[in-house]
Design an enzyme around this catalytic site. Structure first.
Site, PDB file in Angstrom:
ATOM      1  N   TRP A 198       0.860  -1.171   0.053  1.00 18.99           N
ATOM      2  CA  TRP A 198       0.197   0.030  -0.126  1.00 18.99           C
ATOM      3  C   TRP A 198       0.884   1.477  -0.090  1.00 18.99           C
ATOM      4  O   TRP A 198       1.947   1.293   0.623  1.00 18.99           O
ATOM      5  CB  TRP A 198      -0.885   0.116   1.085  1.00 18.99           C
ATOM      6  CG  TRP A 198      -1.703   1.186   1.293  1.00 18.99           C
ATOM      7  CD1 TRP A 198      -2.932   1.654   0.697  1.00 18.99           C
ATOM      8  CD2 TRP A 198      -1.323   2.422   2.015  1.00 18.99           C
ATOM      9  NE1 TRP A 198      -3.153   2.813   0.929  1.00 18.99           N
ATOM     10  CE2 TRP A 198      -2.221   3.359   1.805  1.00 18.99           C
ATOM     11  CE3 TRP A 198      -0.389   2.681   3.010  1.00 18.99           C
ATOM     12  CZ2 TRP A 198      -2.324   4.420   2.510  1.00 18.99           C
ATOM     13  CZ3 TRP A 198      -0.576   3.846   3.818  1.00 18.99           C
ATOM     14  CH2 TRP A 198      -1.364   4.957   3.316  1.00 18.99           C
ATOM     15  N   ASP A 366     -15.327   9.597   0.104  1.00 17.06           N
ATOM     16  CA  ASP A 366     -15.978   8.777   1.320  1.00 17.06           C
ATOM     17  C   ASP A 366     -16.530   9.619   2.412  1.00 17.06           C
ATOM     18  O   ASP A 366     -15.921  10.758   2.703  1.00 17.06           O
ATOM     19  CB  ASP A 366     -14.833   8.017   1.973  1.00 17.06           C
ATOM     20  CG  ASP A 366     -15.353   6.760   2.434  1.00 17.06           C
ATOM     21  OD1 ASP A 366     -16.489   6.736   2.942  1.00 17.06           O
ATOM     22  OD2 ASP A 366     -14.563   6.023   2.951  1.00 17.06           O
ATOM     23  N   ARG A 442     -10.123  -3.033   7.443  1.00 14.24           N
ATOM     24  CA  ARG A 442     -10.778  -1.663   7.391  1.00 14.24           C
ATOM     25  C   ARG A 442     -12.096  -1.626   8.108  1.00 14.24           C
ATOM     26  O   ARG A 442     -12.958  -0.998   7.641  1.00 14.24           O
ATOM     27  CB  ARG A 442     -10.525  -0.875   6.086  1.00 14.24           C
ATOM     28  CG  ARG A 442     -10.452   0.478   6.296  1.00 14.24           C
ATOM     29  CD  ARG A 442     -10.764   1.104   5.269  1.00 14.24           C
ATOM     30  NE  ARG A 442     -10.420   2.562   5.136  1.00 14.24           N
ATOM     31  CZ  ARG A 442     -10.881   3.636   4.625  1.00 14.24           C
ATOM     32  NH1 ARG A 442     -11.884   3.432   3.420  1.00 14.24           N
ATOM     33  NH2 ARG A 442     -10.625   4.789   4.505  1.00 14.24           N
ATOM     34  N   LYS A 475     -16.020   7.445  -8.607  1.00 16.79           N
ATOM     35  CA  LYS A 475     -14.899   7.012  -8.153  1.00 16.79           C
ATOM     36  C   LYS A 475     -15.224   5.556  -7.498  1.00 16.79           C
ATOM     37  O   LYS A 475     -15.957   5.597  -6.568  1.00 16.79           O
ATOM     38  CB  LYS A 475     -14.144   7.572  -7.101  1.00 16.79           C
ATOM     39  CG  LYS A 475     -12.773   7.043  -6.439  1.00 16.79           C
ATOM     40  CD  LYS A 475     -12.080   8.255  -5.768  1.00 16.79           C
ATOM     41  CE  LYS A 475     -10.791   7.541  -5.060  1.00 16.79           C
ATOM     42  NZ  LYS A 475     -10.422   8.562  -4.073  1.00 16.79           N
ATOM     43  N   TRP A 476     -14.961   4.390  -8.146  1.00 14.99           N
ATOM     44  CA  TRP A 476     -15.478   3.079  -7.631  1.00 14.99           C
ATOM     45  C   TRP A 476     -14.433   2.244  -6.730  1.00 14.99           C
ATOM     46  O   TRP A 476     -13.121   2.114  -7.365  1.00 14.99           O
ATOM     47  CB  TRP A 476     -15.826   2.142  -8.780  1.00 14.99           C
ATOM     48  CG  TRP A 476     -16.088   0.934  -8.449  1.00 14.99           C
ATOM     49  CD1 TRP A 476     -15.596   0.047  -7.947  1.00 14.99           C
ATOM     50  CD2 TRP A 476     -17.603   0.062  -9.003  1.00 14.99           C
ATOM     51  NE1 TRP A 476     -16.220  -1.428  -7.605  1.00 14.99           N
ATOM     52  CE2 TRP A 476     -17.326  -1.203  -8.232  1.00 14.99           C
ATOM     53  CE3 TRP A 476     -18.596   0.506  -9.572  1.00 14.99           C
ATOM     54  CZ2 TRP A 476     -18.626  -2.018  -8.405  1.00 14.99           C
ATOM     55  CZ3 TRP A 476     -19.657  -0.302  -9.727  1.00 14.99           C
ATOM     56  CH2 TRP A 476     -19.502  -1.508  -9.149  1.00 14.99           C
ATOM     57  N   ASP A 477     -14.279   2.470  -5.412  1.00 23.38           N
ATOM     58  CA  ASP A 477     -13.382   2.075  -4.620  1.00 23.38           C
ATOM     59  C   ASP A 477     -13.407   0.537  -4.147  1.00 23.38           C
ATOM     60  O   ASP A 477     -14.500   0.207  -4.185  1.00 23.38           O
ATOM     61  CB  ASP A 477     -13.372   2.930  -3.313  1.00 23.38           C
ATOM     62  CG  ASP A 477     -11.975   3.249  -2.554  1.00 23.38           C
ATOM     63  OD1 ASP A 477     -11.072   2.348  -3.119  1.00 23.38           O
ATOM     64  OD2 ASP A 477     -11.806   4.080  -1.867  1.00 23.38           O
ATOM     65  N   MET A 478     -12.461   0.137  -3.613  1.00 19.02           N
ATOM     66  CA  MET A 478     -12.574  -1.356  -3.022  1.00 19.02           C
ATOM     67  C   MET A 478     -11.154  -1.356  -2.017  1.00 19.02           C
ATOM     68  O   MET A 478     -10.256  -1.144  -2.394  1.00 19.02           O
ATOM     69  CB  MET A 478     -12.334  -2.305  -4.061  1.00 19.02           C
ATOM     70  CG  MET A 478     -12.458  -3.613  -3.984  1.00 19.02           C
ATOM     71  SD  MET A 478     -11.174  -4.513  -3.284  1.00 19.02           S
ATOM     72  CE  MET A 478     -11.426  -6.226  -3.834  1.00 19.02           C
ATOM     73  N   ASN A 479     -11.728  -1.301  -0.597  1.00 19.88           N
ATOM     74  CA  ASN A 479     -10.597  -1.109   0.302  1.00 19.88           C
ATOM     75  C   ASN A 479     -10.238  -2.407   1.280  1.00 19.88           C
ATOM     76  O   ASN A 479      -9.679  -2.201   2.067  1.00 19.88           O
ATOM     77  CB  ASN A 479     -11.013  -0.012   1.091  1.00 19.88           C
ATOM     78  CG  ASN A 479     -10.779   1.366   0.420  1.00 19.88           C
ATOM     79  OD1 ASN A 479      -9.889   1.649   0.118  1.00 19.88           O
ATOM     80  ND2 ASN A 479     -11.862   2.150   0.394  1.00 19.88           N
ATOM     81  N   CYS A 525     -10.469   2.288  -8.240  1.00 15.97           N
ATOM     82  CA  CYS A 525      -9.539   2.449  -7.238  1.00 15.97           C
ATOM     83  C   CYS A 525      -9.661   1.262  -6.265  1.00 15.97           C
ATOM     84  O   CYS A 525     -10.719   0.778  -6.236  1.00 15.97           O
ATOM     85  CB  CYS A 525      -9.781   3.784  -6.563  1.00 15.97           C
ATOM     86  SG  CYS A 525      -9.165   4.206  -5.130  1.00 15.97           S
ATOM     87  N   ASP A 547      -2.491   5.850  -3.220  1.00 16.29           N
ATOM     88  CA  ASP A 547      -2.808   6.805  -2.207  1.00 16.29           C
ATOM     89  C   ASP A 547      -1.693   7.564  -1.747  1.00 16.29           C
ATOM     90  O   ASP A 547      -1.911   8.551  -0.850  1.00 16.29           O
ATOM     91  CB  ASP A 547      -3.242   5.842  -0.802  1.00 16.29           C
ATOM     92  CG  ASP A 547      -4.928   5.634  -0.999  1.00 16.29           C
ATOM     93  OD1 ASP A 547      -5.524   6.337  -1.931  1.00 16.29           O
ATOM     94  OD2 ASP A 547      -5.328   4.711  -0.282  1.00 16.29           O
TER      95      ASP A 547
HETATM   96  C1  DGJ Z   1      -9.067   4.564  -0.555  1.00 16.59           C
HETATM   97  C2  DGJ Z   1      -8.913   5.414  -1.728  1.00 16.59           C
HETATM   98  O1  DGJ Z   1      -7.549   5.101  -2.382  1.00 16.59           O
HETATM   99  C3  DGJ Z   1      -8.716   6.659  -1.184  1.00 16.59           C
HETATM  100  O2  DGJ Z   1      -8.447   7.801  -2.306  1.00 16.59           O
HETATM  101  C4  DGJ Z   1     -10.133   7.414  -0.695  1.00 16.59           C
HETATM  102  O3  DGJ Z   1     -11.003   7.370  -1.645  1.00 16.59           O
HETATM  103  C5  DGJ Z   1     -10.223   6.176   0.547  1.00 16.59           C
HETATM  104  N1  DGJ Z   1     -10.087   5.099  -0.098  1.00 16.59           N
HETATM  105  C6  DGJ Z   1     -11.594   6.631   1.197  1.00 16.59           C
HETATM  106  O4  DGJ Z   1     -12.183   5.730   1.899  1.00 16.59           O
END
Ligand code: DGJ
Length: 733
Positions: A198, A366, A442, A475-479, A525, A547
């Protein structure tokens, strides 16, 4: 050009403009790999298959099979029958035995390229691409295996994919189905892969290819921050301009393997595909399995040529979005500006200041939904938090539009927070192994996208919001990465399909989204850049790269990313200092110069930054407008690399017609008692005259390419400058 078949010799010759790929059939019907490399005029003979050679060749007609299988260069090796190198296809029969052997039966040559059902894949018109399908069979397992090769002449790319059809009456268990193999003799190859973490994605790594297997892979259910589905073999001392390169890149967004194996006879087997770990697909009678696509590239002029082939290929044949070559709005994303702590008023303040400085879109990241004020709740509850957005979303969008900005929004549709209404109502919608507490990452779980009802819910959450207001960007995120792979929907003998079914679910959702909202600008993302892969490019023309927005860290990240991906796909923003990830201070100008090698935008509180910096924004936005067409269509050259221990980093983008070139130079560390640096640039017309914009200086193209120009040492670290060379209209020197 294209694909030719010599029936007498049973040889297939696949030609791009500058490369040739040759396949030949053995007497028994094994498809053998003869050659991949520089373009050949004539058909190449089959000698290279070593079909009649010792060791252990009792006679020409009665060869010992295992000795043969251990040297024969297979187009698609199968497991369990005596080839002890890595197999590409492992299948278990009804008795529980693993063994598969495939033989050529027929072929067809198609103008154009068939689509891959349910998967992202390259595309092209007739005249741009031709496809060879080798129809093979395992007569014992009653399987048809179609090896598919698509030849993109202009971009010097060949893509491969595999389809397996169960023609029999028995269930077959596919335990491994890779997508490509390249068997060659070793030539002291070195292996290039990308590794990271990361905030440190896609750093380039290079090692000698030693005996045994060298691999990168992901078992995390996504491409990953850690390793990338790319592998290249290069001849020793390969540089940007010299040496031979064989590259493979996987069009997939889940578990993968990319491996090079140096075997006992100094042969090399390079393979790529869905990882066989925790994978087993039940193939019932009449069903078929489509494996994802692999991109093959060969260059005899170093890494730079490989890069430019891939950039052209992805731009022309993978990215479908109408934004591909369209002007992209300069956006301001509020993530690093406010994190979770914002409301409509704060966003409108930012929007007003952004508009006054030429910025064109506000992206609300977010924190706008459920009761989300931190990252430990509400994923899945995709309704507006009206404590924050007091007059609702449509009203906010309207006001932002009135200020003169477009509006963009953040989602994380694949996830569910344990603390959410959705989880309280549907705990079985999250991945979970019975009787085991699933692992949180997370503070979230992963939605079981193998279920149609879950996919429907996730899709409608996003679509309803988009239907409610004129939103131009998502922005389609996946954390988080996947774990606890259990689905309440699948049967016990289907659970090992879950990783792949999840990826298919993501693809289905994104396909629906781009079909219903064709003008939407979608940016993928994943906790930064963990799902930066060619598969995602099929849905979104740009992907958030990392990030880590520190300009100096970004040099290495963007260098590794641009080794494969066009600059127009690399999400890059100017952020505030000290940088939130590394605490470093860099000049505002340098941050902009680095972000200009990507999609360009801002990620800061424009109402709070120093006036001196804010005053630079309008000019930077102008630069973005000016250079964006060049960045979207030009040829990328990596001139020098800080990651290779230089005190500076330097890259260039040249127009394809040689009419202009933009050179960006970043002096990472000032060196005492140093002189100016000579920079040679590429892609110009040697006969033409170029003017260095902003000066009276002129140079001939050949001077700039062969002698170079001088960049002066600046006082201080992290200083940058750009040099724009524009061809003079007259051609007189
Ligand atoms: C991870 C993304 O990479 C960031 O830019 C941001 O959108 C956060 N998630 C939000 O939780």
């Amino acid at each position: 050009m294209g694909i030719q078949f010599d029936a007498e010799q049973s040889i297939f010759k696949l030609d791009t403009y500058e490369t040739t790929y040759v396949i030949a059939l053995s007497r028994e019907g094994y498809a053998g790999h003869v050659y991949y490399g520089k373009r050949l005029k004539a058909m190449c003979g089959k000698d290279l298959l070593r079909m009649e050679e010792p060791p252990y060749t009792p006679s020409l007609h009665k060869r010992e099979k295992s000795a043969f299988l251990n040297v024969f260069p297979m187009e698609y090796p199968t497991g369990g029958i005596g080839d002890y190198r890595e197999s590409c296809l492992d299948i278990r029969n009804e008795y529980g035995n693993m063994g598969c052997e495939i033989f050529y039966r027929s072929h067809r040559i198609i103008k154009g390229k068939p689509r891959l059902k349910g998967l992202p894949a390259s595309f092209g018109e007739e005249g741009q691409v031709e496809t060879l399908e080798l129809l093979c069979e395992d007569p014992v397992l009653d399987l048809e295996i179609i090896l598919s090769y698509s030849v993109f002449e202009k971009e010097d790319i060949i893509t491969r994919n595999i389809r397996i059809v169960n023609k029999g009456q028995k269930i077959r268990r596919l335990e491994k189905v890779y997508s490509a193999c390249l068997d060659m003799d070793n030539r002291d190859y070195e292996v290039i892969t990308l590794h990271g973490a990361w905030a440190r994605e896609r750093h380039i790594q290079r090692n000698r290819l030693v005996y045994g297997k060298q691999r990168v892979s992901s078992g995390r259910g996504e491409t990953s921050h850690q390793e990338h589905p790319f592998l290249a073999l290069v001849t020793p001392n390969t540089t940007q301009d010299t040496g031979e390169v064989y590259g493979m890149h996987f069009v997939y967004s889940g578990n993968f393997i990319a491996q090079a194996e140096r075997s006992q006879y100094d042969q090399v087997r390079m393979v790529m595909g869905i990882s066989g770990e925790e994978f087993c697909w039940k193939l019932c009678p009449g069903e078929e399995f489509q494996a994802p696509e692999t991109v093959l590239v060969y260059s005899d002029e170093g890494l730079g040529k490989m890069t430019r082939s891939l950039h052209d290929f992805y731009r022309e044949h993978m990215i479908r979005s109408p934004y591909k070559y369209r002007k992209r709005p300069v956006l301001l994303n509020n993530w690093e500006a406010t994190y979770f702590h914002f409301d409509s008023e704060k966003l409108l303040d930012i929007a007003r200041e952004a508009a006054a400085n030429g910025i064109e879109m506000l992206v609300m990241d977010d924190g706008w939904f459920g009761k989300r004020n931190s990252d430990d709740n509400s994923l899945g509850d995709w309704y507006v938090n009206e404590e924050k957005l007091t007059s609702g979303l449509p009203d906010l969008v309207k006001k932002v539009n009135e200020i003169g900005l477009e509006f963009g929004i953040w989602f994380e549709p694949e996830m569910i927070s344990p603390d959410s209404e959705l989880y309280r109502t549907h705990p079985d919608w999250a991945f979970c192994i019975p009787n085991r507490e699933p692992c949180q990452s997370r503070a979230q779980y992963v939605l079981d996208l193998s279920r149609a009802d879950v996919r429907e819910y996730a899709y409608e959450c996003v679509a309803k919001i988009l239907r409610s207001a004129p939103i131009s960007y998502v922005k389609w995120d996946m954390n988080r990465q996947l774990s606890d792979m259990g689905s309440s929907y699948l049967k016990a003998d289907e659970q090992q399909e879950l990783f792949h079914r999840y990826v298919l679910g993501v693809y289905e959702l994104q396909e629906r989204l781009v079909a219903e909202f064709p003008d939407l600008l979608l940016e993928n993302c994943s906790g930064g850049g963990a799902r930066f892969d060619p598969g995602m490019l099929y849905y979104s023309p740009q992907i958030w790269c990392s990030d880590n927005t520190d300009a100096i860290e970004r040099l290495r990240i963007q260098e590794g990313t641009a080794l494969l991906y066009p600059l127009s796909s690399i999400g890059a923003h100017v952020s505030d200092c000290p940088n939130h990830t590394v605490g470093r201070n860099t000049p505002f100008e340098t941050r902009a110069h680095v972000a200009l090698a990507g999609t360009f935008g801002y990620e800061l509180d424009i109402t709070k930054i120093a006036e001196e910096e804010r005053n630079q924004i309008a000019g930077q936005v102008e630069l973005c407008h000016k250079y964006q067409p060049l960045m979207q269509t030009g040829d990328y050259y990596r001139i020098a690399s800080w990651s290779e221990q230089r005190p500076y980093d330097c890259w260039e983008v040249a127009a394809k017609d040689g009419s202009e070139a933009l050179v960006t130079y970043v002096q990472v560390l000032a060196v005492p008692n140093w002189h100016s640096t000579n920079i040679k640039i590429s892609g110009l017309d040697p006969e033409a005259v170029y003017i260095l914009e902003g000066t009276e200086k002129t140079y001939t193209g050949e001077e700039l390419m062969y002698c170079g120009f001088l960049v002066k040492e600046q006082n201080g670290d992290a200083r940058s400058c750009q040099y724009h060379f524009v061809q003079k209209k007259t051609d007189a020197i």
